[in-house]
Design an enzyme around this catalytic site. Sequence first.
Site, PDB file in Angstrom:
ATOM      1  N   GLU A  44       0.831  -1.207   0.000  1.00  0.00           N
ATOM      2  CA  GLU A  44       0.000   0.000   0.000  1.00  0.00           C
ATOM      3  C   GLU A  44       0.870   1.264   0.000  1.00  0.00           C
ATOM      4  OE1 GLU A  44      -2.755   0.253   3.296  1.00  0.00           O
ATOM      5  OE2 GLU A  44      -3.483   2.207   2.687  1.00  0.00           O
ATOM      6  N   LYS A  89      -2.545  -1.945  -3.118  1.00  0.00           N
ATOM      7  CA  LYS A  89      -3.612  -1.121  -2.518  1.00  0.00           C
ATOM      8  C   LYS A  89      -3.234   0.350  -2.697  1.00  0.00           C
ATOM      9  CE  LYS A  89      -6.042  -0.267   1.831  1.00  0.00           C
ATOM     10  NZ  LYS A  89      -6.712  -0.917   2.963  1.00  0.00           N
TER      11      LYS A  89
HETATM   12  P1  13P Z   1      -9.362   4.109   4.388  1.00  0.00           P
HETATM   13  O1  13P Z   1     -10.184   3.409   3.355  1.00  0.00           O
HETATM   14  O2  13P Z   1     -10.169   4.686   5.512  1.00  0.00           O
HETATM   15  O3  13P Z   1      -8.388   5.078   3.780  1.00  0.00           O
HETATM   16  O4  13P Z   1      -8.483   3.008   5.115  1.00  0.00           O
HETATM   17  C1  13P Z   1      -7.940   1.977   4.400  1.00  0.00           C
HETATM   18  C2  13P Z   1      -6.678   1.553   4.993  1.00  0.00           C
HETATM   19  O5  13P Z   1      -6.492   0.405   5.295  1.00  0.00           O
HETATM   20  C3  13P Z   1      -5.620   2.556   5.144  1.00  0.00           C
HETATM   21  O6  13P Z   1      -4.426   1.933   5.400  1.00  0.00           O
END
Ligand code: 13P
Length: 339
Positions: free
Chosen positions: A177, A219
């Site tokens: 991510e 992500k």
């Molecule tokens: P949000 O969808 O609230 O941004 O959170 C997702 C997430 O896992 C952030 O690391």
Amino acid sequence: MNVEQLLETAAAMVAPGKGILAIDESTGTIAKRLASVNVENTEDNRRAYREMLLTTPDIGEYISGAILYDETIRQNASNGQKLVDIMREAGVIPGIKVDTGAHPMAGFEGELITEGLDGLRARLKEYAELGARFAKWRAVITITDDLPSQANIEANCHALARYAALCQEAGIVPIVEPEVLMTGDHDIDTAYDISELAHKTLFKHLFEQDVILEGCILKPSMVIAGDKCPEQSGVEDVAEATVNCLLNSVPASLAGIVFLSGGQSEIQATQNLNEMNTLGPLPWPLSFSFGRALQASALKVWGSDINKNTSAAQQELAHRARMNSLATQGEYNANQESS
Ligand code: 13P
């Protein structure tokens, strides 16, 4: 390493019509969420809230997996059953956040570097024994007039790739991510450029660390103007910019892409995801791994009476999960919100 199992898990995470529920808020972050509905941040309330979400009837129809925090993967539900066992029975794959947070990067004021590599091999082994089949590591990239620095992007992507390699060694699918923050006054073109650079840098490091892309999930943030930009992005702009950015920077062999919501409203996140899925065919499934954009309404309803509103809150979560499921297939429209 059992490659077949890795690929099977990755494919199940992005199965058609399904996405991921992110409930891996650290104790500090969940404190803010609970405070917003005047609920005290105790271990029991955190467990009760997450148990409510995970026991939503038929949750496995739209949710393939849920990302847990260290505390939650060890917790039992009020009936004594392990929360991970309840998930498995519901067809929801247990996942775990394994980074230890984003901290100020030495020498680079205003930038964050994600920590957690020390001891990660042993922690992954334990998490696999506790039932985790996938993991998440979040890097944070900040946009200002002068940021991000190349050094920050490189360091964060290197850590993401080292984490991903360790996950695959442990038989765990890594979610990588690289969150490009949506806070700031930058425009959508700047968000595009930084996202493209971050993805290209990330895939260079994943290649160097020999990470199997077919057993790995990205992500990303959606490509969108910062929240203080005078010109806010429309649904079509976000969808086109995000899809073009991904097509320019993400190899086709990657197992799938699941977006974070990053502070967008529930409906905005769903609309943007839906619009992207009308632009196909694309090389990878485009789905969701929302935290706030799946939980906001459910949290509000639950928080207004935590002893009485379990079922009403679960209906909110089930509804958002279904709307986002439709969005993964480009079949969502606003009229379905009232159905
Ligand atoms: P949000 O969808 O609230 O941004 O959170 C997702 C997430 O896992 C952030 O690391």
